[in-house]
Design an enzyme around this catalytic site. Structure first.
Site: not given
Length: 464
Positions: A129, A345, A274
């Site tokens: 990304t 995370r 993300c």
């Protein structure tokens, strides 16, 4: 076809054997392709050679080791092996800095190293990304600079966003549509043909690299903002003693556009690699062009504040019960950022634990899916070895990740303190379960699940 051989069985190199790269590489190997995974971490390669997979994705370890045993998959630190591939997929990490800009080091390093071994006819596909313009501005430039070849003429270049959800990634790889944008029509056509043959899924072609790059950012921008709406809706419902889940269920029955209104669910917060960074990519990219994007940072601000808000719910309820938070014990069940994963995370649970500890509570933690060493490093406390150990004499059970292991907890048998609070941060217990908890002597509190306020306030002139 230019940039793609006519045969059905390609040789594929996957640069970056992290979570995304390993899922793609293992899936392609399982479908009969000759795949080499390349990573700069020699420890990861050694772990795989010794039979250990560090990625906690259901079915992934079995798929990787089957590919290694069959010879369809190899993992190495030598990027020179990418020269033998027909298609090279780049799936390295692309974190953002505090100001929202892309931390380009991993991507630049991978492109420079690949460029030294790039050969005419190869198709390079970026999966990581990135902000719009990165594939053209960084990847293309570095590959051309290092190889002396010309993109779109000597080699193909495409961008196909990674759109996988942790916990269901392997199934989604075989079923979700793939978006593909290329450096010109021939690169796009090659990428489209590759994914159709490689995964047998629908491919959605876009007419530029930038369009494909924005697709991924748009998806996560929407998800993060939608969750922020749900979180603020939960706070709003709490003002009136209303169950936010009742509101969302009813609101989502209204047809709108091609589907229905689709408000997602509130929770302790948003985590992972993300949703916590992609909206900042949008904001920073727009800022560089003088466009003041407001919704991306607004959603991030709301969701980033949820861990503290959730912890404060527990503190307030303990005070309401006449308990002093200082010296009270809270057992946090579930540390990962998502149910049924062990991924820490950017987990919002860390912020909740920090707030609880700062308020003077004694905090124990338990999660059967996370790595104990990683959890101790992040939370500053060693996870309990068992549920019973974690909850013993607890004044509050905070369920912040609702793993399958927690579905059948016998709350009545737990060795907790009297009037123990159950803080529901992501379990979404139905009303029948809440009633059963109360019957067993627990106090229940959920995010937007109603409060002691009996009803809406009386309207006044200033309310209008």
């Amino acid at each position: 076809m230019r940039f793609l051989p006519d045969q059905d069985r390609f040789r594929v190199a996957v640069i970056g054997f992290g979570y995304v790269g390993s899922c793609i590489a293992a899936t392609l190997a399982d479908r009969g392709f000759d795949v080499v995974g390349v990573d700069t971490d020699p420890r990861l390669v050694d772990e795989l050679a010794r039979g250990h997979c560090r990625f906690a994705e259901e079915g992934l370890a079995e798929l990787i080791f089957r590919g290694l045993a069959d010879g369809n998959l190899r993992v190495t630190t030598d990027i020179a092996e990418a020269a033998e591939a027909d298609v090279v997929l780049i799936a390295v990490g692309t974190p953002v800095r505090e100001d929202g800009s892309l931390a380009e080091e991993q991507l630049r390093g991978a492109c420079r190293a690949l460029g030294e071994h790039l050969r005419p006819g190869q198709l390079v596909v970026l999966k990581s990304t990135v902000p719009p313009g990165t594939t053209r501005g960084i990847v293309l430039s570095l590959l051309e600079e290092e190889s002396g070849l010309l993109g779109g003429v000597d080699f193909g270049l495409a961008f196909t966003p990674e759109r996988l959800a942790e916990g269901t990634a392997l199934r989604e790889l075989r079923t979700f549509p793939i978006v593909a944008g290329g450096l010109g029509a021939e690169s796009e056509a090659a990428a489209e043909a590759f994914w159709r043959r490689a995964l047998g899924v629908e491919v959605i072609p876009r007419d530029s690299l930038e369009a494909a790059e924005i697709v991924k950012l748009a998806s996560n921008w929407w998800i993060d903002l939608n969750i922020a709406l749900a979180n603020e809706l939960a706070m709003f419902c709490a003002l009136y003693g209303v169950d936010v889940l009742d509101v969302i269920t009813a609101a989502n029955t209204i047809p709108k556009g091609a589907g229905n209104v689709n408000i997602l669910l509130p929770s302790v917060g948003v985590g992972g690699s993300c949703l916590t960074k992609d909206p900042w990519m949008v904001w920073r990219s727009a800022e560089r062009h003088g466009l003041p994007i407001r919704t991306a940072p607004a959603g991030r601000e709301v969701n980033a504040g949820m861990p503290e808000y959730t912890a404060q719910l527990a503190i307030d309820e303990l005070v309401r019960q006449g308990k002093n938070p200082t010296g009270s014990k809270v057992a946090v069940l579930g540390l990962a950022f998502k149910n049924d994963t062990g991924d820490l995370r950017a987990t919002p649970t860390a912020g909740a634990v920090k707030t609880l500890a700062k308020a003077g509570l004694t905090v124990s933690v338990y999660d059967p899916l996370v790595d104990p060493d990683a959890a101790e490093k992040l939370f500053g406390v060693r996870p309990a070895a068992s549920l019973e150990e974690a909850v013993r004499d607890a004044d509050c059970l905070a369920v912040l990740a609702y793993h399958r292991d927690f579905h059948d907890i016998d709350f009545a048998a737990l060795p907790v303190a009297p009037n123990c609070l159950v803080l529901d941060g992501r379990a979404y217990y139905p009303k029948e379960k809440i009633a059963a908890l109360r019957a067993a002597g627990y106090v229940y509190r959920g995010i937007g699940r109603g409060t002691a306020i009996p009803g809406p306030p009386t309207g006044t002139e200033t309310d209008r």
